[in-house]
Write an enzyme that holds these catalytic residues in place. Structure first.
Site, PDB file in Angstrom:
ATOM      1  N   GLY A 269     -50.706  48.897 -49.274  1.00 25.82           N
ATOM      2  CA  GLY A 269     -50.869  48.408 -47.915  1.00 25.82           C
ATOM      3  C   GLY A 269     -50.866  46.894 -47.897  1.00 25.82           C
ATOM      4  O   GLY A 269     -50.191  46.251 -48.703  1.00 25.82           O
ATOM      5  N   GLU A 270     -51.606  46.311 -46.976  1.00 23.00           N
ATOM      6  CA  GLU A 270     -51.751  44.862 -46.815  1.00 23.00           C
ATOM      7  C   GLU A 270     -50.500  44.172 -46.277  1.00 23.00           C
ATOM      8  O   GLU A 270     -50.530  43.008 -45.932  1.00 23.00           O
ATOM      9  CB  GLU A 270     -52.129  44.167 -48.133  1.00 23.00           C
ATOM     10  CG  GLU A 270     -53.455  44.560 -48.730  1.00 23.00           C
ATOM     11  CD  GLU A 270     -53.783  43.755 -49.981  1.00 23.00           C
ATOM     12  OE1 GLU A 270     -53.027  42.809 -50.320  1.00 23.00           O
ATOM     13  OE2 GLU A 270     -54.791  44.060 -50.625  1.00 23.00           O
ATOM     14  N   GLY A 271     -49.355  44.854 -46.257  1.00 24.12           N
ATOM     15  CA  GLY A 271     -48.084  44.196 -45.978  1.00 24.12           C
ATOM     16  C   GLY A 271     -47.334  43.867 -47.247  1.00 24.12           C
ATOM     17  O   GLY A 271     -46.316  43.161 -47.217  1.00 24.12           O
TER      18      GLY A 271
ATOM     19  N   VAL B 254     -50.650  41.055 -51.177  1.00 22.10           N
ATOM     20  CA  VAL B 254     -49.702  40.595 -50.162  1.00 22.10           C
ATOM     21  C   VAL B 254     -49.538  39.088 -50.203  1.00 22.10           C
ATOM     22  O   VAL B 254     -48.430  38.568 -49.997  1.00 22.10           O
ATOM     23  CB  VAL B 254     -50.123  41.059 -48.748  1.00 22.10           C
ATOM     24  CG1 VAL B 254     -51.416  40.404 -48.293  1.00 22.10           C
ATOM     25  CG2 VAL B 254     -49.013  40.766 -47.746  1.00 22.10           C
TER      26      VAL B 254
END
EC number: 2.4.2.21
Length: 359
Positions: A317-319, A99
């Site tokens: 994930g993570e953004g 991210v």
């Protein structure tokens, strides 16, 4: 908690007049009507958000990453050691995770927020909103108390509102936490009414021979805790996690300022389902970035009525997906603000959406 209830009732409605005005403006640009497809739809959606004052534009950008551990990790639903949450959170402060790289490319700041990492001491460099050292094991107890959920929601809402006051106009959400696809699946199953077997996936590469246990854990969590699918706070408190609560808080905070928030993957879909149960008025402010490769993604998105702009087969994930999609938002704003107009060029096109200026 009355303060949260009051806030949920003050989320501004979308400005339909501004959207109609934006539609007319876009139809008059140097192109056949509708020829820029979803970019046009996105620009019109942005125009309706009161926080942008009727003109699609992007100021500062921020990705808020909620980091937390989960007691349900003890049930063998993830193969990564629990300590990876803390290690990766530290790596985020160094700018070396997925991210961080994608956000830098997009010109966005990453805010790494500890809402429940299981370490003895706070991790230097993280924003400390820690509620506890990990949530409860949802297979044997609630994830947290309702009071804890409401307080964290309010804390994150206030933090998001403060960022908006300082010029952030585009928010992205992300998360970090080993085993967090398990509570996410429990939320999706609860709110959509679908069986856990339909929504539970492999998360971070869980071996398929362990999937049956993960499904059973989700089913046990729902049966034990009996979350009320109509009450988003209840669902988050009973079968969610601190990271999921934090993500919902960003959505509510951004919407309360009349500003857009980019979803990320499966965790953000689950949080959005809960947030929309708290306040359906936030839904027009949600912009889906990409289609998560996690099993229950389509089910969650269908329930939300959202269609992602990208399909990159991502499940980090993570953004990461939210950061990746930020240039698409900027592109929609650019065509709205920078393209020339048909009238100024003395061009008259028939009202045919399939016409082509070059034909």
């Amino acid at each position: 908690m009355q303060i949260l209830a009051d806030l949920l009732n003050t989320i501004p409605a979308i400005d339909s007049t501004a959207m109609s005005r934006a539609q007319r403006h876009i139809d008059g640009l140097l192109k056949p009507v509708g020829s820029l497809g979803k970019l046009e739809v996105l620009a019109i959606q942005l125009a309706g958000m009161p926080g942008l004052n009727g003109i699609p534009h992007v100021g500062k950008k921020a990705v808020l990453v909620m980091c937390a551990d989960h007691g349900v990790w003890e049930e063998g639903v993830a193969i990564s050691p629990k300590e990876v949450t803390a290690i990766q959170a530290e790596n985020m402060t160094r700018g070396t995770t997925g991210v961080c790289v994608l956000a830098e490319q997009a010109g966005a700041n990453v805010h790494v927020i500890d809402v429940g990492i299981d370490t003895a001491e706070p991790i230097p460099g993280l924003i400390n909103m820690r509620v506890a050292r990990g949530s409860g094991n949802i297979a044997s107890a609630p994830a947290m108390s309702r009071r804890q959920a409401e307080k964290l929601l309010l804390d994150v809402i206030c933090y998001t509102q403060e960022l908006a006051k300082n010029g952030v106009t585009l928010f992205g959400v992300g998360e970090l936490g080993m085993a967090n696809t398990t509570p996410a699946a429990a939320i999706v199953s609860t709110i959509t009414g679908r069986d856990p077997e339909e929504v539970v996936g492999i998360g971070a590469n869980l071996p398929t021979d362990k999937l049956a246990n993960k499904i059973d854990v989700v089913r046990r969590a729902i049966t034990l805790n009996q979350p009320n699918p109509q009450d988003g706070v209840d669902v988050l408190a009973k079968v969610g996690g601190f990271d999921l609560v934090g993500i919902a808080g960003v959505m509510l905070g951004a919407a309360s300022c009349g500003l857009p928030v980019l979803l990320d993957g499966f965790l953000s879909y689950a949080a959005a389902l809960a947030a929309c149960q708290m306040s359906p008025a936030i839904k027009p402010y949600l912009i889906p970035s990409h289609l998560s490769a996690e099993k229950g993604a389509r089910i969650a998105l269908s329930h939300l009525g959202l269609e992602p702009y990208l399909n990159m087969e991502m499940r980090l994930g993570e953004g990461s997906g939210a950061a990746l999609a930020m240039p698409i938002i900027e592109a929609a704003c650019a065509i709205y603000n920078n393209m020339g107009e048909l009238a100024a060029s003395n061009i008259v096109l028939p009202g045919n959406t399939t016409s082509d200026l070059n034909s």
